[in-house]
Design an enzyme around this catalytic site. Structure first.
Site, PDB file in Angstrom:
ATOM      1  N   LYS A   1     -11.520   0.282  -1.729  1.00  0.00           N
ATOM      2  CA  LYS A   1     -10.750   0.961  -2.635  1.00  0.00           C
ATOM      3  C   LYS A   1     -11.197   0.891  -4.279  1.00  0.00           C
ATOM      4  O   LYS A   1     -12.132   1.809  -4.756  1.00  0.00           O
ATOM      5  CB  LYS A   1      -9.334   0.348  -3.015  1.00  0.00           C
ATOM      6  CG  LYS A   1      -8.827   0.390  -1.327  1.00  0.00           C
ATOM      7  CD  LYS A   1      -7.620  -0.065  -1.184  1.00  0.00           C
ATOM      8  CE  LYS A   1      -6.949   0.374   0.249  1.00  0.00           C
ATOM      9  NZ  LYS A   1      -7.759   0.223   1.522  1.00  0.00           N
TER      10      LYS A   1
ATOM     11  N   SER B   1       0.826  -1.314  -0.033  1.00  0.00           N
ATOM     12  CA  SER B   1      -0.118   0.005  -0.256  1.00  0.00           C
ATOM     13  C   SER B   1       0.836   1.245  -0.061  1.00  0.00           C
ATOM     14  O   SER B   1       0.264   2.482  -0.433  1.00  0.00           O
ATOM     15  CB  SER B   1      -0.892  -0.041   1.282  1.00  0.00           C
ATOM     16  OG  SER B   1      -0.205   0.014   2.498  1.00  0.00           O
TER      17      SER B   1
ATOM     18  N   HIS C   1      -5.081  -3.735  -2.707  1.00  0.00           N
ATOM     19  CA  HIS C   1      -4.666  -2.592  -3.481  1.00  0.00           C
ATOM     20  C   HIS C   1      -4.658  -3.157  -5.191  1.00  0.00           C
ATOM     21  O   HIS C   1      -4.170  -2.411  -5.964  1.00  0.00           O
ATOM     22  CB  HIS C   1      -3.427  -2.083  -3.222  1.00  0.00           C
ATOM     23  CG  HIS C   1      -3.669  -1.301  -2.025  1.00  0.00           C
ATOM     24  ND1 HIS C   1      -3.947   0.164  -2.022  1.00  0.00           N
ATOM     25  CD2 HIS C   1      -3.510  -1.575  -0.719  1.00  0.00           C
ATOM     26  CE1 HIS C   1      -3.923   0.570  -0.765  1.00  0.00           C
ATOM     27  NE2 HIS C   1      -3.829  -0.411   0.062  1.00  0.00           N
TER      28      HIS C   1
END
Lengths: 416, 82
Positions: free
Chosen positions: A244, A185, A213
């Protein structure tokens, strides 16, 4: 002394950081206008630190699906799935996730953090071993702690060090869970998953990959790093987040293993928390369909990432080891980093400020995250703001070259 | 292969001296933080060095309660099955 004594250090650090009038760790957007535009302190800002990789937060279809579910099923579930029951949407999302990955089943958790806590603590127990990449997220470290298992770290992205530590475990390897992330990240670097999978399988341990991610970001179908590396069928558990690329909130685990279904009954972070609200579930399901149907979003994200990385590298900034939707800009110390964060905000650009101990190797950095929704003009604006700062800031030579400090910075590891 | 306690202590003492650069005498009762000013980065250096010497992994959770050289040596002895 007393309970608050340990917070006094935090209070002092906060006072020093907020001396300029804005607390970078408590920013408030008065208004969000799009996935890439907001208003802070009455001024428009370009959002380049939101993890909104596919830019789906304002997608009309997702919003409509969320609104419909709010109307039809109400604002919240008011309890946990085990006590209050699941809604049809929870089940449908789990089926859709399992189908998407081509895996047997899925469990939806209330956040990504809880997905890691819930999975790790259900799988591992005192006497077992969790063997994790040193740069893993705090939720992975906390899940390992909650499990009571031994916690062993291997050097960041170093499959040989992992193999060595697996060998050292001897017969305990059968009770070992290896945990890595698809994309890390802070620096946006990818795990060497082919090598990690090979080492883990050769030793006979289980492998969990956190694709928080990487979902929607990597792989032909957007399934993440495991798909990109061609090892999707060799991973035991994939965990991820809806917060996300899917622009919502929640977490999940998918697995080819039938034992996943038992986790529901053994995972306190699943059992003892309220389930995701109907609106959240419906909007997440719609976003997953967008992720599947619109690979062009991934292409646009990567174009923006490549342009940003190349632009900053050519200005002489020291960056993470490879281009990606997360670009970490290394700076020599916390003071310079904080100053540059404020200066960027004055230029109308919002990025993430990362101070010790959150960054690998105990350094300081500005963290940019790109979105498919960033226009070419917005990337120009982002780069122009950094160019202004580059001119104004007297960075030492070590931070002016193209030296890839990412791997080195990560090698020292971190303990959140 | 495992060293006995005395050998373990000597090895630990050597690693601590090398990492901390201290010239003070290191005894079993020496406190790693108070006497040797070992911070979190130095802890990892010490752990790395001991892991290489003994070809073991020292779990993070086993480090939490270690304050003295004696406790560190005892932890190693346990991991080595002494």
């Amino acid at each position: 002394m007393g309970l608050f004594a340990k917070l006094e250090t935090v209070g002092r650090a906060r006072a020093a950081i907020t001396a300029a009038g804005i607390d970078p760790f408590s920013t408030t957007f008065e208004r969000l206008e799009s996935p890439t535009r907001g208003v802070m302190n009455g001024r428009p800002v370009l959002l380049a630190g939101t993890n909104n990789y596919l830019g789906l937060t304002f997608d009309a279809g997702c919003i409509a699906a969320g609104c419909r579910a709010l109307e039809e099923a109400g604002t919240g579930t008011t309890g946990s799935r085990m006590a209050n029951g699941s809604y049809a949407g929870h089940r449908r999302l789990e089926e859709e996730l399992a189908d998407f990955y081509g895996m047997r089943s899925a469990i939806v958790f209330s956040t990504g953090f809880l997905a890691n806590l819930g999975m790790i603590a259900a799988l591992a127990a005192p006497g077992d071993v969790t063997l994790i990449d040193a740069d893993c997220h705090a939720s992975i470290y906390d899940g390992c702690r909650l499990s009571g298992a031994d916690i062993i770290r291997f050097r960041h992205n170093d499959a040989a060090d992992l193999a060595k530590r697996l060998r050292r475990l001897g017969s305990r390897v059968a009770d070992t869970l290896v945990i890595v992330e698809g994309i890390y990240s802070m620096l946006g670097d990818r795990a060497p998953l082919v090598e990690i999978t090979a080492a883990t399988r050769a030793a006979g341990a289980l492998l969990m990959v956190d694709e928080a991610h990487a979902l929607g970001v990597l792989g032909e179908g957007g399934r993440g790093r495991a798909e990109e590396a061609g090892v999707l069928d060799q991973v035991d558990f994939i965990v991820g987040t809806f917060s996300k690329s899917l622009g919502n909130i929640g977490g999940y685990c998918v697995s080819p293993r039938p034992e996943l279904e038992w986790v529901r009954y053994a995972s306190r972070p699943y059992i003892y928390t309220a389930s995701p609200s109907p609106g959240t579930i419906a909007a997440t399901r719609a976003a997953l369909q967008q992720l599947i149907a619109r690979p062009e979003l991934r292409r646009r994200l990567w174009e923006n990432a490549a342009r940003t990385y190349a632009g900053l590298r050519d200005m002489g900034f020291a960056l993470g080891p490879e281009p990606g939707p997360v670009v970490g800009v290394f700076l020599p110390d916390a003071e310079t980093t904080l100053g540059m964060w404020h200066a960027l905000l004055r230029e109308g650009v919002y990025v993430n400020l990362v101070l010790p101990p959150a960054a690998p190797g105990g350094g300081s950095l500005l963290r940019i995250s790109l979105s498919a929704a960033h226009t070419a003009a917005e990337i120009d604006l982002l780069l122009a703001a950094f160019a202004v700062l580059r001119e104004r800031t007297d960075l030492p030579a070590a931070f002016g070259g193209r030296k890839g400090t990412g791997t080195d910075a990560g090698a020292g590891g971190m303990a959140p | 292969m495992t060293d006995n306690r005395a050998d373990l202590f000597e090895t630990v003492r050597g690693v601590l001296a090398a990492v901390t650069g201290t010239r003070e005498a290191i005894a079993e009762t020496t406190d790693l933080i108070a006497d040797l000013a070992v911070d979190s980065l130095k802890v990892m250096e010490i752990v790395d060095a001991l892991e290489e010497v003994y070809d073991i992994s020292i779990p993070l959770n086993r480090l939490a309660d270690i304050r003295t050289v004696r406790e560190l040596t005892a932890c190693l002895a346990e991991l080595l099955g002494d």
